[in-house]
Enzyme design. Structure first.
Site, PDB file in Angstrom:
ATOM      1  N   THR A  28       3.206  -5.819   3.644  1.00  0.00           N
ATOM      2  CA  THR A  28       2.545  -6.765   2.741  1.00  0.00           C
ATOM      3  C   THR A  28       1.409  -7.457   3.495  1.00  0.00           C
ATOM      4  O   THR A  28       1.536  -7.716   4.695  1.00  0.00           O
ATOM      5  CB  THR A  28       3.564  -7.832   2.282  1.00  0.00           C
ATOM      6  OG1 THR A  28       4.639  -7.171   1.613  1.00  0.00           O
ATOM      7  CG2 THR A  28       2.946  -8.850   1.331  1.00  0.00           C
ATOM      8  N   GLY A  29       0.333  -7.766   2.777  1.00  0.00           N
ATOM      9  CA  GLY A  29      -0.739  -8.554   3.396  1.00  0.00           C
ATOM     10  C   GLY A  29      -2.097  -7.918   3.187  1.00  0.00           C
ATOM     11  O   GLY A  29      -2.223  -6.826   2.623  1.00  0.00           O
ATOM     12  N   THR A  31      -4.222  -6.693   5.381  1.00  0.00           N
ATOM     13  CA  THR A  31      -4.474  -5.454   6.134  1.00  0.00           C
ATOM     14  C   THR A  31      -3.823  -4.274   5.409  1.00  0.00           C
ATOM     15  O   THR A  31      -4.438  -3.205   5.245  1.00  0.00           O
ATOM     16  CB  THR A  31      -3.935  -5.578   7.577  1.00  0.00           C
ATOM     17  OG1 THR A  31      -4.359  -6.825   8.119  1.00  0.00           O
ATOM     18  CG2 THR A  31      -4.438  -4.440   8.452  1.00  0.00           C
ATOM     19  N   GLY A  82       1.385  -4.858   8.708  1.00  0.00           N
ATOM     20  CA  GLY A  82       0.516  -5.694   9.530  1.00  0.00           C
ATOM     21  C   GLY A  82       1.347  -6.680  10.326  1.00  0.00           C
ATOM     22  O   GLY A  82       2.570  -6.571  10.394  1.00  0.00           O
ATOM     23  N   GLY A  95       5.342 -12.682   8.630  1.00  0.00           N
ATOM     24  CA  GLY A  95       5.841 -13.584   7.596  1.00  0.00           C
ATOM     25  C   GLY A  95       4.811 -14.561   7.079  1.00  0.00           C
ATOM     26  O   GLY A  95       5.136 -15.415   6.251  1.00  0.00           O
ATOM     27  N   GLY A  96       3.557 -14.418   7.554  1.00  0.00           N
ATOM     28  CA  GLY A  96       2.494 -15.269   7.016  1.00  0.00           C
ATOM     29  C   GLY A  96       2.412 -15.155   5.494  1.00  0.00           C
ATOM     30  O   GLY A  96       2.116 -16.124   4.803  1.00  0.00           O
ATOM     31  N   GLY A  97       2.706 -13.971   4.985  1.00  0.00           N
ATOM     32  CA  GLY A  97       2.696 -13.764   3.533  1.00  0.00           C
ATOM     33  C   GLY A  97       4.046 -14.028   2.885  1.00  0.00           C
ATOM     34  O   GLY A  97       4.196 -13.881   1.669  1.00  0.00           O
ATOM     35  N   GLU A 103      10.480  -7.060   4.876  1.00  0.00           N
ATOM     36  CA  GLU A 103       9.738  -6.304   5.890  1.00  0.00           C
ATOM     37  C   GLU A 103      10.668  -5.936   7.049  1.00  0.00           C
ATOM     38  O   GLU A 103      10.613  -4.826   7.583  1.00  0.00           O
ATOM     39  CB  GLU A 103       8.553  -7.132   6.399  1.00  0.00           C
ATOM     40  CG  GLU A 103       7.482  -7.311   5.343  1.00  0.00           C
ATOM     41  CD  GLU A 103       6.361  -8.255   5.741  1.00  0.00           C
ATOM     42  OE1 GLU A 103       5.297  -8.190   5.112  1.00  0.00           O
ATOM     43  OE2 GLU A 103       6.550  -9.063   6.659  1.00  0.00           O
TER      44      GLU A 103
HETATM   45  C1  5RP Z   1       3.533 -10.745   5.407  1.00  0.00           C
HETATM   46  C2  5RP Z   1       3.221 -10.348   6.796  1.00  0.00           C
HETATM   47  C3  5RP Z   1       1.870  -9.776   7.062  1.00  0.00           C
HETATM   48  O1  5RP Z   1       2.023  -8.557   7.701  1.00  0.00           O
HETATM   49  C4  5RP Z   1       1.114 -10.691   7.948  1.00  0.00           C
HETATM   50  O2  5RP Z   1       1.100 -11.997   7.371  1.00  0.00           O
HETATM   51  C5  5RP Z   1      -0.313 -10.220   8.191  1.00  0.00           C
HETATM   52  O3  5RP Z   1      -1.049 -10.350   7.035  1.00  0.00           O
HETATM   53  P1  5RP Z   1      -2.609 -10.036   6.978  1.00  0.00           P
HETATM   54  O4  5RP Z   1      -2.753  -8.569   7.120  1.00  0.00           O
HETATM   55  O5  5RP Z   1      -3.038 -10.552   5.621  1.00  0.00           O
HETATM   56  O6  5RP Z   1      -3.262 -10.803   8.105  1.00  0.00           O
HETATM   57  O7  5RP Z   1       4.004 -10.461   7.691  1.00  0.00           O
HETATM   58  O8  5RP Z   1       4.801 -11.332   5.311  1.00  0.00           O
END
Ligand code: 5RP
Length: 219
Positions: A28-29, A31, A82, A95-97, A103
């Site tokens: 998810t995210g 990238t 990502g 886990g930013g998303g 995941e």
């Molecule tokens: C989501 C994640 C993503 O992989 C992580 O936040 C990176 O996101 P991005 O590609 O938008 O920087 O762990 O839970």
């Protein structure tokens, strides 16, 4: 070259790892969104696809993919995702998303885990990015107090509910010098669903896009 170009290049590089007949897991995210938009070009190679979030499922379905459950496929041949931070030892913070739990399940079920990042995510030590922890809503304050005892500064991610109906605490100012040990310690706090340190099951391959191209660390 801007950050989006680098994310796209990392996503393109990961396509080479997808072989005919693969059961593929996707993260998810932003990238991974680049990867999802490339997958229709190699649709015939993918036997089944498993998603780590509602967000990713919606995007896959918009490209005409039928998304399968992990329960119905067994292990994954490959998982691509990502990260928010990564080290050369292939340890990650994710886990930013907010999709960290699913995941982590998909990474655990995968024979190979490829992490795609732009160079800004590569760090010497994890912890500058606030560490996401998914918690049971009723345990949120309790887990937060435990994180203060571990010298972190927990901030509740307001107005956010995970796909699993839980909450996220983002823990600031941790210096994660021993990711494996800290992952285990946080996992043991009652009420923690999962922590965004991926050290027990690290990536197998890190694809890092910079202004020059894409570097590989790992297998
Ligand atoms: C989501 C994640 C993503 O992989 C992580 O936040 C990176 O996101 P991005 O590609 O938008 O920087 O762990 O839970």
């Amino acid at each position: 070259m801007d950050q989006s170009d680098k994310k796209l290049n990392a996503a393109k590089a990961s396509l080479e790892y997808i072989q005919d007949g693969f059961v593929l897991g996707v993260g998810t995210g932003s990238t991974i969104d680049f990867l999802l938009d490339l997958l229709p070009n190699i649709r015939q190679k993918i036997d089944k696809v498993v998603s780590s979030s509602m967000e990713t499922t919606v995007r896959l379905e918009s490209h005409g993919f039928e998304v399968t459950t992990l329960n119905s496929v067994g292990d994954l041949d490959l998982y691509i995702d990502g990260a928010d931070e990564a080290t050369k030892h292939l340890h990650l913070v994710k886990g930013g998303g907010g999709a960290l739990t699913r995941e982590k399940v998909l990474a655990g079920a995968a024979r190979k885990f490829i992490c795609i990042i732009d160079e800004s995510k590569l760090v010497g030590m994890l912890g500058k990015f606030p560490l996401p922890i998914e918690v049971l809503p009723m345990a949120q304050a309790f887990v937060a107090r435990r994180m203060v005892k571990m010298r972190g500064q927990p901030i509740w991610r307001e107005n956010f509910v995970t796909d699993n109906g839980n909450h996220i605490i983002d823990v600031h100012n941790l210096q994660i010098s021993n990711p494996l040990e800290l992952e285990g310690r946080i996992n043991q706090i009652p009420g923690v669903i999962s922590v965004g340190i991926f050290a027990n099951r690290p990536a197998d391959v890190l694809l890092i896009a910079d202004g020059e191209g894409v570097r590989t660390i790992g297998l």
